[in-house]
Write an enzyme that holds these catalytic residues in place. Structure first.
Site, PDB file in Angstrom:
ATOM      1  N   SER A 161     -12.670  -8.478  -4.313  1.00 23.14           N
ATOM      2  CA  SER A 161     -11.454  -7.917  -4.895  1.00 23.14           C
ATOM      3  C   SER A 161     -11.627  -6.397  -4.961  1.00 23.14           C
ATOM      4  O   SER A 161     -12.749  -5.897  -5.007  1.00 23.14           O
ATOM      5  CB  SER A 161     -11.254  -8.485  -6.301  1.00 23.14           C
ATOM      6  OG  SER A 161      -9.884  -8.448  -6.628  1.00 23.14           O
ATOM      7  N   ASP A 187      -8.045  -1.881   0.390  1.00 22.67           N
ATOM      8  CA  ASP A 187      -6.943  -1.597  -0.532  1.00 22.67           C
ATOM      9  C   ASP A 187      -7.472  -0.591  -1.555  1.00 22.67           C
ATOM     10  O   ASP A 187      -8.186  -0.961  -2.482  1.00 22.67           O
ATOM     11  CB  ASP A 187      -6.486  -2.893  -1.215  1.00 22.67           C
ATOM     12  CG  ASP A 187      -5.320  -2.665  -2.170  1.00 22.67           C
ATOM     13  OD1 ASP A 187      -5.017  -1.504  -2.499  1.00 22.67           O
ATOM     14  OD2 ASP A 187      -4.716  -3.663  -2.604  1.00 22.67           O
ATOM     15  N   GLU A 246      -4.177  -0.655   2.688  1.00 25.07           N
ATOM     16  CA  GLU A 246      -3.010  -1.241   2.023  1.00 25.07           C
ATOM     17  C   GLU A 246      -2.190  -0.269   1.180  1.00 25.07           C
ATOM     18  O   GLU A 246      -0.973  -0.350   1.144  1.00 25.07           O
ATOM     19  CB  GLU A 246      -3.525  -2.384   1.122  1.00 25.07           C
ATOM     20  CG  GLU A 246      -2.499  -3.060   0.241  1.00 25.07           C
ATOM     21  CD  GLU A 246      -1.655  -4.093   0.970  1.00 25.07           C
ATOM     22  OE1 GLU A 246      -1.894  -4.326   2.167  1.00 25.07           O
ATOM     23  OE2 GLU A 246      -0.756  -4.659   0.332  1.00 25.07           O
ATOM     24  N   LYS A 296       6.402  -2.159   3.808  1.00 20.24           N
ATOM     25  CA  LYS A 296       5.389  -2.231   2.760  1.00 20.24           C
ATOM     26  C   LYS A 296       5.838  -1.368   1.577  1.00 20.24           C
ATOM     27  O   LYS A 296       6.291  -1.870   0.569  1.00 20.24           O
ATOM     28  CB  LYS A 296       4.016  -1.805   3.303  1.00 20.24           C
ATOM     29  CG  LYS A 296       2.849  -2.295   2.436  1.00 20.24           C
ATOM     30  CD  LYS A 296       2.712  -1.521   1.159  1.00 20.24           C
ATOM     31  CE  LYS A 296       1.518  -1.887   0.315  1.00 20.24           C
ATOM     32  NZ  LYS A 296       1.473  -1.112  -0.928  1.00 20.24           N
ATOM     33  N   ASP A 348       7.047  -3.654  -1.409  1.00 13.90           N
ATOM     34  CA  ASP A 348       5.971  -4.048  -2.338  1.00 13.90           C
ATOM     35  C   ASP A 348       5.883  -3.047  -3.487  1.00 13.90           C
ATOM     36  O   ASP A 348       5.973  -3.409  -4.673  1.00 13.90           O
ATOM     37  CB  ASP A 348       4.695  -4.148  -1.480  1.00 13.90           C
ATOM     38  CG  ASP A 348       3.369  -4.103  -2.199  1.00 13.90           C
ATOM     39  OD1 ASP A 348       3.245  -3.472  -3.252  1.00 13.90           O
ATOM     40  OD2 ASP A 348       2.412  -4.695  -1.662  1.00 13.90           O
ATOM     41  N   CYS A 382       6.787  -4.056  -7.907  1.00 13.43           N
ATOM     42  CA  CYS A 382       6.560  -3.565  -9.278  1.00 13.43           C
ATOM     43  C   CYS A 382       7.746  -3.880 -10.179  1.00 13.43           C
ATOM     44  O   CYS A 382       7.597  -4.068 -11.380  1.00 13.43           O
ATOM     45  CB  CYS A 382       6.274  -2.061  -9.273  1.00 13.43           C
ATOM     46  SG  CYS A 382       4.674  -1.671  -8.518  1.00 13.43           S
ATOM     47  N   HIS A 388      -3.181   2.893  -8.727  1.00 15.03           N
ATOM     48  CA  HIS A 388      -4.359   2.175  -8.216  1.00 15.03           C
ATOM     49  C   HIS A 388      -5.616   2.331  -9.080  1.00 15.03           C
ATOM     50  O   HIS A 388      -6.339   1.372  -9.302  1.00 15.03           O
ATOM     51  CB  HIS A 388      -4.666   2.596  -6.779  1.00 15.03           C
ATOM     52  CG  HIS A 388      -5.697   1.707  -6.151  1.00 15.03           C
ATOM     53  ND1 HIS A 388      -5.379   0.455  -5.658  1.00 15.03           N
ATOM     54  CD2 HIS A 388      -7.033   1.843  -5.989  1.00 15.03           C
ATOM     55  CE1 HIS A 388      -6.477  -0.126  -5.210  1.00 15.03           C
ATOM     56  NE2 HIS A 388      -7.490   0.700  -5.397  1.00 15.03           N
ATOM     57  N   SER A 421       4.083  -7.152   3.111  1.00 19.48           N
ATOM     58  CA  SER A 421       2.919  -6.253   3.175  1.00 19.48           C
ATOM     59  C   SER A 421       1.839  -6.821   4.090  1.00 19.48           C
ATOM     60  O   SER A 421       1.288  -6.124   4.944  1.00 19.48           O
ATOM     61  CB  SER A 421       2.309  -6.077   1.782  1.00 19.48           C
ATOM     62  OG  SER A 421       3.257  -5.572   0.893  1.00 19.48           O
ATOM     63  N   GLN A 428      -0.377  -5.999   7.511  1.00 13.16           N
ATOM     64  CA  GLN A 428      -1.852  -5.970   7.555  1.00 13.16           C
ATOM     65  C   GLN A 428      -2.380  -6.738   8.763  1.00 13.16           C
ATOM     66  O   GLN A 428      -3.268  -6.259   9.476  1.00 13.16           O
ATOM     67  CB  GLN A 428      -2.446  -6.599   6.284  1.00 13.16           C
ATOM     68  CG  GLN A 428      -2.573  -5.664   5.100  1.00 13.16           C
ATOM     69  CD  GLN A 428      -3.679  -4.627   5.271  1.00 13.16           C
ATOM     70  OE1 GLN A 428      -4.354  -4.548   6.313  1.00 13.16           O
ATOM     71  NE2 GLN A 428      -3.855  -3.813   4.265  1.00 13.16           N
TER      72      GLN A 428
END
Ligand code: NAI
Length: 463
Positions: free
Chosen positions: A76, A128, A189, A219, A223, A228, A334, A392, A396
């Site tokens: 992750s 990401d 990402e 994307k 996304d 959000c 992020h 998204s 990828q």
């Protein structure tokens, strides 16, 4: 040798699989790529080191990459974003995954290291936020003599990052440089990771081609925004159960994530204020009907604060001192450095539940901090819904195919996917929601100067 995975509880695999089965029905782009490329297997021979929130949606991405022939190892990209049942389902399928919700920073970097542990090393990175890429590139620079890099770690994050580099260096000298040489390309990402890639490119430090997935229109304009819009309020509600209607919420930043976040809060009935540094985005916020303010003027009055900037030190200690009792503070950008969480270290922390802390100030005032300042939609809730992540992740997969099969035709620069692929990604998501697209007449296509089958817009068009 033990099992080649680290998950919270492998017995969660059945539950994970059931949710994966449902997610597949909401991810038409990924399923279409499985149908289109499943036989040709363009990713045969690809050994993908993946660092991206280990959620149910990501599990569908991982299985799509495997379906297309890739070998995959996964971690992750945030210590709080793993869904343990998703990780278990992936591990149970025999795909190496190293991810536990609430893992420590030390474990985080150890897991990042393990995604490169293919017998012949990884030859692709799917990133990401850029941590997996930074790990390899920084380690290689240290090996090549820039030892000063690891001598003065600043943040807690850096301490563990450099400790892991040292550990790997001690175990296997030369590993980072060898690993760097093997990488054919990286697909990135998110906005923050993309910034890092452009910075590397500008400094001449990007050793392989990169595809900026974030700036595919399908994307970031979906996304970051609509994702959000659904997941921000979800995170705040699951964390606090607070009544949103009537409250005053401040959204810091009005880029794609800020636009979605402001819409999310407005949709829940909050009165939303926005801060910006960019006059264009500030004007957009105003014309979308939001009051544009400075944080110092509203810190004492608002109830909910959410950073969305990708910048650092946006909510500072001085602002948090001003806030009213029980103000809710969180971040959806992020990294956690948007809020000065380190400055709160010596306050009184009361853990309410996982990823929710109440922080007492010397004057008795308290604030509620979500996910310790890490992205709250993934820390306190389950991130974006499958449908938007399908868009998204379809980008990828296309980026991975492009870089793996044609990487040698690219310079060591950052690219975005061509517009016809962006339009293809959108097209793959229309039927699921009953969209009937109008077809251009040939004369109309001539008149506006495009082909009947697209692309329909010039590169400079901004959507
Ligand atoms: P963006 O560049 O479109 O928007 C950021 C905005 O913040 C810009 O308009 C900028 O002018 C503004 N800003 C910068 N410093 C500021 C300051 N000190 N005060 C007020 N505003 C400021 O970036 P985007 O795509 O919206 O991404 C933002 C962050 O969210 C990035 O870190 C990105 O990686 C992350 N992200 C998080 C997601 C999630 O699910 N949690 C999803 C997608 C992106």
């Amino acid at each position: 040798m033990g099992a080649d995975y680290i998950v919270k509880d492998i017995n969660l695999a059945d539950f994970g699989r059931k949710e994966l089965d449902i997610a597949e029905t909401e991810m038409p782009g990924l399923m279409a790529l499985r149908a289109e490329f499943g036989e040709a297997k363009p990713l045969s021979g690809a050994r993908i080191a993946g660092s991206l929130h280990m959620t149910i949606q990501t599990a569908v991405l991982i299985e799509t990459l495997v379906h297309l022939g890739a070998e995959v190892r996964w971690a992750s990209c945030n210590i709080f974003s793993t869904q343990d049942h998703a990780a278990a389902a992936i591990a149970a399928r025999g795909i190496p995954v190293f991810a536990v919700k609430g893992e420590t920073l030390e474990e985080y970097w150890a897991y990042t290291d393990r995604i490169f542990d293919f017998a012949d090393g990884a030859n692709m990175i799917l990133d990401d936020g850029g941590d997996a890429t930074m790990y390899i590139l920084t380690g290689a620079r240290v090996e090549e003599g820039e030892t000063a890099l690891i001598e003065t770690p600043g943040s807690e994050e850096e301490i563990y990052f450099f400790a892991q580099i040292r550990k790997r260096l001690a175990a296997e000298p030369g590993w980072f440089v060898k690993q760097r040489h093997r990488i054919r390309g990286v697909s990135e990402e998110t906005t923050t990771g993309v910034h890092r890639l452009y910075q590397l490119m500008e400094k001449g430090r990007l050793p392989f081609p990169a595809i900026n997935v974030n700036d595919s229109v399908t994307k970031s304009k979906f996304d970051n925004k609509y994702g959000c819009k659904e997941s921000l309020v979800d995170g705040i509600r699951r964390a606090t159960d607070t009544m949103m209607a009537g409250k005053t919420a401040v959204v810091l930043g009005y880029g794609d994530v800020g636009k979605g976040s402001a819409a999310s809060l407005r949709g829940a009935g909050a009165r939303v204020q926005v801060t910006e540094i960019d006059p264009i985005c500030a004007l957009q916020a105003a014309m979308d009907g939001f009051e544009v303010v400075r944080l110092e003027d509203v810190a004492a009055k608002a109830d909910i604060f959410v950073t969305t900037t990708g910048n650092k030190d946006v909510i500072r200690l001085e602002h948090m001192r001003e806030m009213k009792d029980m103000a809710i503070v969180g971040n959806i950008g992020h990294f956690d450095n948007e809020i000065q969480v380190a400055a709160l270290k010596n306050m009184t922390w009361t853990n309410i539940k996982d990823q929710v802390d109440m922080i007492g100030f010397p004057d008795g005032k308290r604030i509620i901090l979500l996910s310790q300042g890490r992205l709250l939609n993934l820390g306190n809730a389950t991130g974006h819904p499958s449908f938007v992540m399908s868009a998204s992740f379809t980008n990828q997969v296309l980026a991975q195919i492009e870089l793996f099969t044609k990487g040698d035709q690219y310079e060591n620069q950052v690219y975005i996917l061509p517009k016809h692929l962006d339009e293809k990604v959108a097209r793959l998501h229309l039927a699921k929601i009953g969209v009937k697209l109008t077809e251009l007449l040939p004369e109309q296509a001539d008149y506006i100067g495009v082909a009947v089958d697209g692309p329909y817009k010039a590169e400079h068009y901004r959507y």
